[in-house]
Design an enzyme around this catalytic site. Sequence first.
Site, PDB file in Angstrom:
ATOM      1  N   ARG A 117       0.801  -1.239   0.000  1.00 44.91           N
ATOM      2  CA  ARG A 117       0.000   0.000   0.000  1.00 44.91           C
ATOM      3  C   ARG A 117       0.827   1.279   0.000  1.00 44.91           C
ATOM      4  NH1 ARG A 117      -2.394  -3.123   3.714  1.00 44.91           N
ATOM      5  NH2 ARG A 117      -3.737  -4.575   2.656  1.00 44.91           N
ATOM      6  N   THR A 161       1.853  -5.801   4.144  1.00 43.80           N
ATOM      7  CA  THR A 161       1.260  -5.163   2.968  1.00 43.80           C
ATOM      8  C   THR A 161       1.076  -3.667   3.188  1.00 43.80           C
ATOM      9  OG1 THR A 161      -0.943  -5.673   3.828  1.00 43.80           O
ATOM     10  CG2 THR A 161       0.010  -7.231   2.254  1.00 43.80           C
ATOM     11  N   GLY A 177      -1.489 -11.629   8.903  1.00 42.42           N
ATOM     12  CA  GLY A 177      -1.323 -13.078   8.938  1.00 42.42           C
ATOM     13  C   GLY A 177      -2.308 -13.800   9.850  1.00 42.42           C
ATOM     14  N   ASP A 301     -14.101 -12.102  11.752  1.00 41.56           N
ATOM     15  CA  ASP A 301     -13.052 -11.427  10.973  1.00 41.56           C
ATOM     16  C   ASP A 301     -13.344  -9.934  10.858  1.00 41.56           C
ATOM     17  OD1 ASP A 301     -10.809 -10.950   9.406  1.00 41.56           O
ATOM     18  OD2 ASP A 301     -11.715 -11.691   7.561  1.00 41.56           O
ATOM     19  N   CYS A 607      -7.094 -18.168  -3.418  1.00 40.99           N
ATOM     20  CA  CYS A 607      -6.486 -17.522  -4.584  1.00 40.99           C
ATOM     21  C   CYS A 607      -7.220 -17.846  -5.883  1.00 40.99           C
ATOM     22  CB  CYS A 607      -5.022 -17.952  -4.726  1.00 40.99           C
ATOM     23  SG  CYS A 607      -3.956 -17.309  -3.429  1.00 40.99           S
TER      24      CYS A 607
END
Length: 683
Positions: A117, A161, A177, A301, A607
């Site tokens: 980012r 990230t 993670g 989450d 993915c």
Amino acid sequence: MKNFVFIFIAAFFLTQCGQSNAEWTKHGLTFAEERFSQLTDINENNVSSMGLAWSFDTNTNRGHETTPIVVNKTMFITAPWSVVYALDAITGELKWSYDPKVDRSWARNACCDVVNRGAAYQDGKVYSATIDGRLHALDAETGELLWETLTIDKDRPYTITGAPRIIGNKIIIGNGGAELGVRGYITAYDINNGDELWRFYTVPGDPSLPFESDAIAAAAETWSGGKWWEYGGGGTVWDSMAFDPELNLLYIGTGNGSPWNRYQRSPGGGDNLYLSSIVAINPDNGEYVWHYQTTPGDSWDYTATQHMILAELNIDGENRKVIMQAPKNGFFYVLDRTNGELISAKNFVPINWATHVDIETGRPVENIATNYFENPALVTPGPLGGHNWQPMSYSSDTGLVYIPAQETVFVYGNDTNFEYTKGAWNTGSNIELTYLPKDPNILAMIDQATFGYLLAWDPVSQKEVWRAQYKRPWSGGVLSTAGNLVFQGTSDGRFIAYRANDGSSLWEVELGQGIIAPPITYKIDGVQYVAVQAGYGGAYPLVGGLPAENKNPAQNGRMIVFKLNGEKVDVPVKDIIVSSPYLPNLSDDAVILAKGEYEYHQHCQFCHGAGVISGGVLPDLRHLDEESHKTFLGTVLGGMHASTGMASFKDLLTIEQAENIQAYIVNQAKLTGVNTSEVSSEQ
Ligand code: CA
């Protein structure tokens, strides 16, 4: 006279700075992270004449999420695989690039694509971090590596990230993670040499060992009955920070629990501090000052790592120093940033996990009807959140916060057989349930319930003022300007300027590829530019979020920069090349297919897409050709394609399990009607 001259000179320089050059030196433009620019050369009256100034191809696909930094006529950007570029901010010409050569197989640890980012800048040095956990300093003129430090324990699946932030002589970075299983923390390093200065853990470690601080000892009281320290615990600080120099407080947003499911993570109950919280820290020593937990005992989450903005708001006739956040859980929070007191909270998207936030206790009131301890439950928002990492923006002119909002649903279940598996996703939440329905009508309904909009929100009255509706979720971050403009790119490939006060669409350009990154603006030699990185990817596309019509998400990302009276944008849309699928005759035994489906959703869907329907960024396995099917085990277990990011899964899958997955993939290709005219029966 002396004073007069001083004032004259000061006014001269201010005018020059105000009119000739304006840089973008910090991630969120300022420490307050408003992403609101004072520039007005491009404004509501002339934005319709905006066109291309230049573009720069990053030569790589995957998610492009950078916020550029513009200093000394140079633009510093990051790209997938943590590569850094320095570009001439007027022409786009490449000055230098730095490839930290990250281990491609580390991509397996990245929940949400190999994104980055952005970088940070100070005093002739550029700082950024890598997906495999390193933080480095580069010479801003040459790109030469000055120092590098490893910020993680490589026995654990940590990734970075986020963009680092700089406070004085400290550079601060967290990591992610928590889907796979890590313990969250944030670290400050000496900006001159990378020496560690302090580390703040967000969740307690092994309670049989001494706690690192009083704050962690207090947090440990709120965890009960599980072995969270073996799973990791979570609470990662993977994106947002803000800083108030006057209060000398660093604000960090912490992530979800690891595993997600609190009944597996902390079966004795408790709030599980400091998950899903905004935590205020003294940046001098890393000591805890206050916290506000958005989702006590998080089980969905529901990270609170989303963008935070500092502002002064007039609330009930009183000027309040506030911090604002719209985290995944769907509530918009306004807190007193001096002490963490809740001022107000209102849901900005429809939610069903809670009924409201009790203003007296500051706690959400959970909805017992959507609790998933006994039975699976359809919950909104899902793990993608009512708002994800895409930065919002606050205009002090309009008094509105512009939120890249979205509506998502998800089926959560209590995985009572949960066992921590090193290297795998560890959610404890039966995450295959959402995609189990085979009925395409039901899958289409789930897809239809997943969409996005740009939401203009009044943080004082906690009300929507306007919205721009999109068919798909996962659009880009937001920029607002004093030109009464709001800019946002969309996941279906458009870059749009809205009138900030009423949401009228004033200008739109087709860029030919999904945009998730936030725009910025800057001014050099009297010319204002608006810049955005295009390139689709991140969590939603990887797990199978469908590409918009006629777009090829797999094409390379670009940095695209606009100015008034610029050129027409060239849209380099490649043809979508779908290899002729080869469908070998593999088992169609229902038990084998069910086993393959289970393992696929444990390891592959993150993915290649749930139900083997790719979002288009990574290969759609229904279209594998003959050679790929023949070498399937070599790829999945042998790591044949590790150098491009498809690591070996031999630590998690047996040969039989990999074969079951292959059978399931072929069966899904048949069920979803992939080019059946070209089906081959040979193997
Ligand atoms: Ca997460």
